[in-house]
Scaffold this active site. Sequence first.
Site, PDB file in Angstrom:
ATOM      1  N   ASP A 100       0.866  -1.175   0.000  1.00 29.27           N
ATOM      2  CA  ASP A 100       0.000   0.000   0.000  1.00 29.27           C
ATOM      3  C   ASP A 100       0.911   1.236   0.000  1.00 29.27           C
ATOM      4  O   ASP A 100       1.375   1.660  -1.057  1.00 29.27           O
ATOM      5  CB  ASP A 100      -0.878  -0.100   1.258  1.00 29.27           C
ATOM      6  N   LYS A 128      -0.878  -1.729  -4.872  1.00 25.70           N
ATOM      7  CA  LYS A 128      -1.721  -0.532  -4.974  1.00 25.70           C
ATOM      8  C   LYS A 128      -0.783   0.641  -5.224  1.00 25.70           C
ATOM      9  O   LYS A 128      -0.460   1.408  -4.308  1.00 25.70           O
ATOM     10  CB  LYS A 128      -2.473  -0.368  -3.649  1.00 25.70           C
ATOM     11  N   PHE A 149     -10.904  -0.369  -1.327  1.00 28.31           N
ATOM     12  CA  PHE A 149     -10.762  -1.172  -0.117  1.00 28.31           C
ATOM     13  C   PHE A 149     -11.002  -2.637  -0.479  1.00 28.31           C
ATOM     14  O   PHE A 149     -12.127  -3.055  -0.688  1.00 28.31           O
ATOM     15  CB  PHE A 149     -11.756  -0.707   0.950  1.00 28.31           C
ATOM     16  N   ASP A 156      -7.944  -8.432   5.127  1.00 28.98           N
ATOM     17  CA  ASP A 156      -9.046  -8.269   6.088  1.00 28.98           C
ATOM     18  C   ASP A 156      -9.543  -6.835   6.175  1.00 28.98           C
ATOM     19  O   ASP A 156      -8.889  -5.899   5.719  1.00 28.98           O
ATOM     20  CB  ASP A 156      -8.563  -8.671   7.485  1.00 28.98           C
ATOM     21  N   ARG A 162     -10.903 -12.611   5.687  1.00 28.84           N
ATOM     22  CA  ARG A 162      -9.644 -13.201   5.200  1.00 28.84           C
ATOM     23  C   ARG A 162      -9.879 -14.521   4.458  1.00 28.84           C
ATOM     24  O   ARG A 162      -9.084 -14.922   3.611  1.00 28.84           O
ATOM     25  CB  ARG A 162      -8.695 -13.476   6.374  1.00 28.84           C
TER      26      ARG A 162
HETATM   27  C1  PRP Z   1      -1.077  -5.068   5.564  1.00 31.55           C
HETATM   28  C2  PRP Z   1      -0.398  -5.860   4.452  1.00 31.55           C
HETATM   29  C3  PRP Z   1       0.996  -5.286   4.437  1.00 31.55           C
HETATM   30  C4  PRP Z   1       0.772  -3.851   4.830  1.00 31.55           C
HETATM   31  C5  PRP Z   1       0.805  -3.011   3.614  1.00 31.55           C
HETATM   32  O1  PRP Z   1      -0.763  -5.684   6.768  1.00 31.55           O
HETATM   33  O2  PRP Z   1      -0.387  -7.238   4.700  1.00 31.55           O
HETATM   34  O3  PRP Z   1       1.845  -5.928   5.356  1.00 31.55           O
HETATM   35  O4  PRP Z   1      -0.506  -3.775   5.472  1.00 31.55           O
HETATM   36  O5  PRP Z   1       0.686  -1.663   3.942  1.00 31.55           O
HETATM   37  P1  PRP Z   1       1.855  -0.604   3.726  1.00 31.55           P
HETATM   38  O6  PRP Z   1       2.425  -0.814   2.350  1.00 31.55           O
HETATM   39  O7  PRP Z   1       1.097   0.696   3.827  1.00 31.55           O
HETATM   40  O8  PRP Z   1       2.860  -0.763   4.817  1.00 31.55           O
HETATM   41  P2  PRP Z   1      -1.500  -5.439   8.133  1.00 31.55           P
HETATM   42  O9  PRP Z   1      -0.649  -4.564   8.998  1.00 31.55           O
HETATM   43  O10 PRP Z   1      -2.920  -4.961   7.876  1.00 31.55           O
HETATM   44  O11 PRP Z   1      -1.510  -6.896   8.783  1.00 31.55           O
HETATM   45  P3  PRP Z   1      -2.195  -8.262   8.297  1.00 31.55           P
HETATM   46  O12 PRP Z   1      -1.318  -8.868   7.241  1.00 31.55           O
HETATM   47  O13 PRP Z   1      -2.242  -9.081   9.542  1.00 31.55           O
HETATM   48  O14 PRP Z   1      -3.579  -7.921   7.775  1.00 31.55           O
END
Ligand code: PRP
Length: 176
Positions: A100, A128, A149, A156, A162
Amino acid sequence: MHQDVQEILFSLEEIQHRTRKLGEQISRDYAGKTLILVGLLKGSVPFMAELMRYLTVDVRIDFMNVSSYTGAQSGQVVIKKDMEQDIAGKDVLIVEDIIDTGNTLYNIKKMLEERKCASCKIVTLLDKVESRTIDIQADYVGFDIPNAFVVGFGLDFDEKYRQLPYIGILKKECYE
Ligand code: PRP
């Protein structure tokens, strides 16, 4: 389709087909080597399970769980669970469900490189690109996605969705 999902972006068949292609490419690129797959919990679990089925190289798997802070400590990434293997001199491939802002992967990649791995690359199911605030690119990308989203196949909202066997766009009323 789940009642909270507005639209399916990628079906299970599309995800499997694309993941197979990625697996074949990675197997060619790492031919003759041993690869350590490092899945970032929890979102990467379904994608990692799918991807490893298509790898023909020698593979070891491991997991990390990290959290990144927003607000005052924005950008800081803390390890909640570290991987178990020593990666010095090893080829590492970080497995993610989505990139992200890029903050998580930027920090994890830096941490793993400091452990003196021979190489450190990234594979992500979803990218993204529009949301990126830190300049980091994955070496292997399943799909580029718009700034929506998305949930399912590991992703999730508030720990829900998930288990959905596809990637879908969550209805606005579910998170606003
Ligand atoms: C999500 C995803 C990445 C991160 C991406 O993890 O799995 O690790 O966010 O976002 P970024 O590029 O802005 O850092 P999350 O912290 O939601 O944990 P999860 O995998 O347990 O859902």
